[in-house]
Motif scaffolding. Structure first.
Motif, PDB file in Angstrom:
ATOM      1  N   ILE A  60       0.939  -1.643   0.194  1.00  0.00           N
ATOM      2  CA  ILE A  60       0.324   0.437  -0.389  1.00  0.00           C
ATOM      3  C   ILE A  60       0.448   1.163  -0.035  1.00  0.00           C
ATOM      4  O   ILE A  60       1.918   0.877   0.912  1.00  0.00           O
ATOM      5  CB  ILE A  60      -0.922  -0.365   1.291  1.00  0.00           C
ATOM      6  N   ARG A  98      -4.984   6.492   0.509  1.00  0.00           N
ATOM      7  CA  ARG A  98      -3.828   4.607  -0.025  1.00  0.00           C
ATOM      8  C   ARG A  98      -4.139   4.085  -0.493  1.00  0.00           C
ATOM      9  O   ARG A  98      -5.872   4.020  -0.784  1.00  0.00           O
ATOM     10  CB  ARG A  98      -4.682   4.155   1.452  1.00  0.00           C
ATOM     11  N   ASN A 142      -0.152  -4.722   6.792  1.00  0.00           N
ATOM     12  CA  ASN A 142      -0.936  -5.766   7.392  1.00  0.00           C
ATOM     13  C   ASN A 142      -0.741  -6.958   7.102  1.00  0.00           C
ATOM     14  O   ASN A 142      -0.699  -7.316   5.778  1.00  0.00           O
ATOM     15  CB  ASN A 142      -2.244  -5.481   6.376  1.00  0.00           C
TER      16      ASN A 142
HETATM   17  C1  LIG Z   1      -5.024  -1.952   6.512  1.00  0.00           C
HETATM   18  O1  LIG Z   1      -4.886  -1.885   7.451  1.00  0.00           O
HETATM   19  C2  LIG Z   1      -6.116  -0.297   8.475  1.00  0.00           C
HETATM   20  C3  LIG Z   1      -5.491   0.278   9.261  1.00  0.00           C
HETATM   21  O2  LIG Z   1      -4.336  -0.109   9.948  1.00  0.00           O
HETATM   22  C4  LIG Z   1      -6.301  -0.387   8.155  1.00  0.00           C
HETATM   23  O3  LIG Z   1      -7.903   0.681   7.583  1.00  0.00           O
HETATM   24  C5  LIG Z   1      -6.697  -0.869   6.112  1.00  0.00           C
HETATM   25  O4  LIG Z   1      -8.503  -1.398   5.841  1.00  0.00           O
HETATM   26  C6  LIG Z   1      -5.997  -2.341   6.112  1.00  0.00           C
HETATM   27  N1  LIG Z   1      -5.888  -2.862   4.589  1.00  0.00           N
HETATM   28  C7  LIG Z   1      -6.452  -4.132   4.107  1.00  0.00           C
HETATM   29  C8  LIG Z   1      -5.947  -4.385   3.071  1.00  0.00           C
HETATM   30  O5  LIG Z   1      -6.406  -5.723   5.350  1.00  0.00           O
END
Ligand SMILES: *[C@@H]1O[C@H](CO)[C@@H](O)[C@H](O)[C@H]1NC(C)=O
Ligand SMILES: *[C@@H]1O[C@H](CO)[C@@H](O)[C@H](O)[C@H]1NC(C)=O
Ligand SMILES: *[C@@H]1O[C@H](CO)[C@@H](O)[C@H](O)[C@H]1NC(C)=O
Ligand SMILES: [Cu+2]
Length: 180
Positions: A60, A98, A142
């Motif tokens: 990301i 993002r 993540n």
């Molecule tokens: C990754 O983590 C962030 C919060 O730390 C969250 O907002 C986001 O949706 C997550 N993305 C995925 C693909 O799980």
């Protein structure tokens, strides 16, 4: 007895593969603490920022900018090279933005405000096949698969070992009935 061992082995393989399936999507903040701005000093800021970084599918990019002062548009290589912004619809107009790198290949981003791109507010990243199987130091992640270990890794090790022995115990206790 042979069946019991097969069954125990299967349990261990399942446990082991759960551990191996952890993936770590790295979250990169574009420009690090500088964020997504018109570079001052040198126009290669974002080019140099990509040096020594690996971008894999699933990672990301976080573009940190002030809403109304910048934006992010994903464009073709030609538009990136020429900073062509006519008819370019920004993908993100609200900061921070993002964007998940969801395909292999080169991904090009520009800011569509005034001459920001020409002044160096442009980013090109080469994305390679994932998934990422180990975390990248200095970035947040993540994770998928088994949850990441809590800060006290000693207690998580104990928990994992007891889980393995519990499963073996269940297999041994239940084994007899399967073949009765
Ligand atoms: C990754 O983590 C962030 C919060 O730390 C969250 O907002 C986001 O949706 C997550 N993305 C995925 C693909 O799980
Ligand atoms: C940016 O990278 C180029 C090419 O690798 C290098 O010549 C230049 O010194 C770098 N600029 C900075 C400020 O690090
Ligand atoms: C960006 O927007 C274009 C259309 O304007 C679309 O084709 C593309 O899929 C979008 N990309 C992302 C990463 O949102
Ligand atoms: Cu801008």
């Amino acid at each position: 007895m042979a069946m019991k061992i097969v069954s125990m082995t299967a349990t261990l393989v399942v446990l082991a593969s759960n551990v191996l399936q952890i993936t770590y999507a790295a979250t990169y903040t574009v420009g690090d603490t500088i964020g997504w701005v018109i570079p001052t000093g040198y126009t290669e800021l974002y080019h140099n920022w990509t040096d020594n970084k690996n971008f894999l599918v699933g990672d990301i990019l976080v573009f940190k900018f002030t809403t109304g002062e910048h934006d992010v548009a994903k464009v073709t290589e030609a538009a990136y090279n020429a900073c062509r912004r006519a008819n370019t619809i920004p993908n993100r107009s609200t900061g921070p933005a993002r964007i998940t790198l969801n395909s292999i290949g080169d991904h090009h981003f520009i800011c569509t405000f005034a001459d920001h791109c020409a002044e160096g507010q442009k980013l090109s990243v080469e994305v390679r096949n994932g998934p990422r199987t180990a975390p990248v130091p200095g970035t947040s992640h993540n994770t998928t698969g088994t949850p990441p270990p809590p800060p006290n890794s000693a207690s998580s090790l104990v928990a994992t070992i007891s889980l393995v022995f519990m499963s073996i115990g269940i297999q041994i206790a239940g084994g007899g009935r399967h073949f009765a």
